[in-house]
Design an enzyme around this catalytic site. Structure first.
Site, PDB file in Angstrom:
ATOM      1  N   GLU A 333      31.964  56.899  44.401  1.00  0.00           N
ATOM      2  CA  GLU A 333      32.924  57.864  44.908  1.00  0.00           C
ATOM      3  C   GLU A 333      32.273  58.775  45.937  1.00  0.00           C
ATOM      4  OE1 GLU A 333      34.278  59.726  41.272  1.00  0.00           O
ATOM      5  OE2 GLU A 333      32.817  61.349  41.452  1.00  0.00           O
ATOM      6  N   CYS A 334      33.001  59.026  47.003  1.00  0.00           N
ATOM      7  CA  CYS A 334      32.617  59.933  48.081  1.00  0.00           C
ATOM      8  C   CYS A 334      31.257  59.549  48.680  1.00  0.00           C
ATOM      9  CB  CYS A 334      32.645  61.373  47.590  1.00  0.00           C
ATOM     10  SG  CYS A 334      32.872  62.561  48.944  1.00  0.00           S
ATOM     11  N   ALA A 335      30.184  60.257  48.335  1.00  0.00           N
ATOM     12  CA  ALA A 335      28.870  59.909  48.881  1.00  0.00           C
ATOM     13  C   ALA A 335      28.498  58.473  48.551  1.00  0.00           C
ATOM     14  CB  ALA A 335      27.813  60.864  48.338  1.00  0.00           C
TER      15      ALA A 335
END
EC number: 6.3.5.9
Length: 464
Positions: A333-335
């Site tokens: 998720e995200c990074a």
């Protein structure tokens, strides 16, 4: 019933000094030998890192939007086990919550769910007697019990006396007054404070300075008395243990270290509770995934800050690609999404996803009510979640719908095109999730990992 003394540290708005006061209180009480449990309202990852340094135990989040209000008491009881005092730092202003949803997600809602008294931190740098009107307004607006005020950025002894007299007029005790203190400043970045994991030595020094500052400027005995005034809380501690854990303890690697420091403590606990052996991997240092890895979970952080170092660790990038090629599950998720791309700001990344990422000038921020569009190791198609987006990057293409027929989008929500990448082996998205609110995610991932053939020695040397 949970009978742990507890207090919520709130403010009229962001920037008044909640983190300074909450972290300093945790550190000051810990210095006294009091076991303290730290909490943060909302989806913030960075403040809990400083809380953890101050308290010597994980900082945890209490977010009724992400996990539902019914879990706030149980998660608090779980995180406060063994503590003699709990300090809960609020989010934004006391009554600020999810946009358009009234009090939902606010500090006031969490204080009510915990039946906890509130101490209001007020930046008094540019006001005098008017502070009485502000304090009276916050005390009378809602149903929380405002038990006292801590004044921040007080200019002089005379200024402090004016403020104390004003608060006394409206019957609200002043529990402390802080002057300006440059020694406890923490560096900031485009998303807030720099995470403690990236500056551990400096962060420890800042926390130690905060302990001294708060011990000298705040009446700790009065704060403790306020916390003891909280009534017993009817809550059964939350448990991460799955009712039917997977046998065999499949190994799940969990990314950590300075580049991937955004993680809720409950994520690792849920994976272990579902039957996994959880091993932390630092993508900045470890040359390969641990031998025997069956799955990989990569959370958030600031990979753009470490793009060169992440790119230079080509052996680990190859190890991640090899894991993906075997079909073993990866959830990011995200990074983590950025790290799985081909490139990040032109620097080669893992190349698991046929996509490229880059920094953008605009901030994407907010809660999302999402539905899974395709089956993946993390969620079955149709799964509904509430998550949080918080980034200044973009991925092109935006979703797997524009790639091969075997790939799909991770999530869809109202007002935006489908987002993220979902396939039988990979789930990657910008959406941050608090797995305690959707415990089936961890169980599904571990079951998927256990179903894969045991990896051989080719997986690489064990990470250290």
């Amino acid at each position: 019933m949970v009978s742990i003394p507890r207090v919520v540290i709130a403010a009229p708005a962001s920037g008044h000094g909640k983190t300074t006061v909450a972290t300093g209180l945790l550190a000051a009480f810990a210095r006294r030998g009091v076991p303290v449990a730290p909490f943060k309202v909302g989806p913030d990852y960075i403040d809990p890192g400083y809380h953890a340094l101050a308290a010597g135990r994980p900082g945890r989040n209490l977010d009724p939007v992400m996990v539902g209000e019914d879990l706030i008491g149980p998660l608090f009881a779980h995180g406060a086990r063994g503590a003699e005092l709990a300090v809960v730092e609020g989010v934004m202003g006391l009554y600020d919550g999810r946009t358009g949803a009234g009090e939902t997600g606010s500090t006031a809602q969490v204080a009510g769910l915990l039946q906890a008294p509130v101490i209001l931190v007020v930046d008094a740098a540019a006001q005098g007697r008017s502070v009485a009107a502000l304090v009276h307004g916050f005390r009378s607006f809602g149903t929380v019990r405002l038990a006292g005020v801590i004044l921040n950025r007080v200019g002089s002894q005379r200024h402090e006396q004016i403020l104390r007299d004003a608060c006394e007029e409206v019957g609200t005790p002043v529990l402390g007054a802080l002057r300006r203190a440059d020694a406890v400043a923490a560096p900031s970045r485009h998303l807030g404070l720099v995470p403690a994991a990236e500056r551990r030595a400096e962060a420890l020094a800042s926390v130690d300075a905060l302990a001294t500052l708060i011990a000298e400027a705040v009446d700790l005995d009065a704060v403790a008395a306020v916390a003891r005034s909280a009534p017993p809380l009817p809550a059964t501690p939350w448990t991460p243990a799955a009712p039917d854990p997977v046998p065999g303890r499949p190994m799940v690697a969990l990314a950590g270290g300075p580049a991937f420091s955004f993680a809720y403590a409950e994520t690792a606990e849920l994976l272990a509770g579902a039957g996994a052996e959880v091993v932390i991997v630092d993508p900045l240092r470890d040359p390969a995934l641990p031998e025997g890895t069956r799955a990989l979970v990569v959370g958030g952080g600031f990979p753009e800050v470490y793009a060169a170092e992440l790119s230079a660790n080509e052996p680990l990038r190859r190890s991640v690609r090899d894991l993906a090629a075997t079909g073993r599950p990866i959830a990011a998720e995200c990074a983590g999404l950025l790290w799985l791309c081909r490139t990040l700001d032109g620097a080669p990344m893992c190349g698991v996803l046929d996509a490229d990422a880059a920094m953008t000038p605009s901030l994407t921020l907010g809660y999302r009510d999402a539905v899974a569009l395709a089956d993946s190791p993390l969620a079955a198609a149709g799964t509904r979640v509430t998550g949080h987006e918080f980034h200044r990057t973009a991925v092109h293409p935006r979703s797997g719908l524009l790639l091969s027929p075997a790939s799909g989008a991770a999530w869809a929500w109202r007002g935006a095109d489908p987002e993220g990448f979902a396939s039988p082996g990979v789930h990657a998205s910008y959406l941050h999730l608090h797995w305690a609110g959707h415990r089936g995610l961890a169980e599904r991932l571990v079951r998927t990992a256990a179903a894969q053939p045991s990896p051989g020695p080719a997986a690489g040397p064990a990470a250290r």
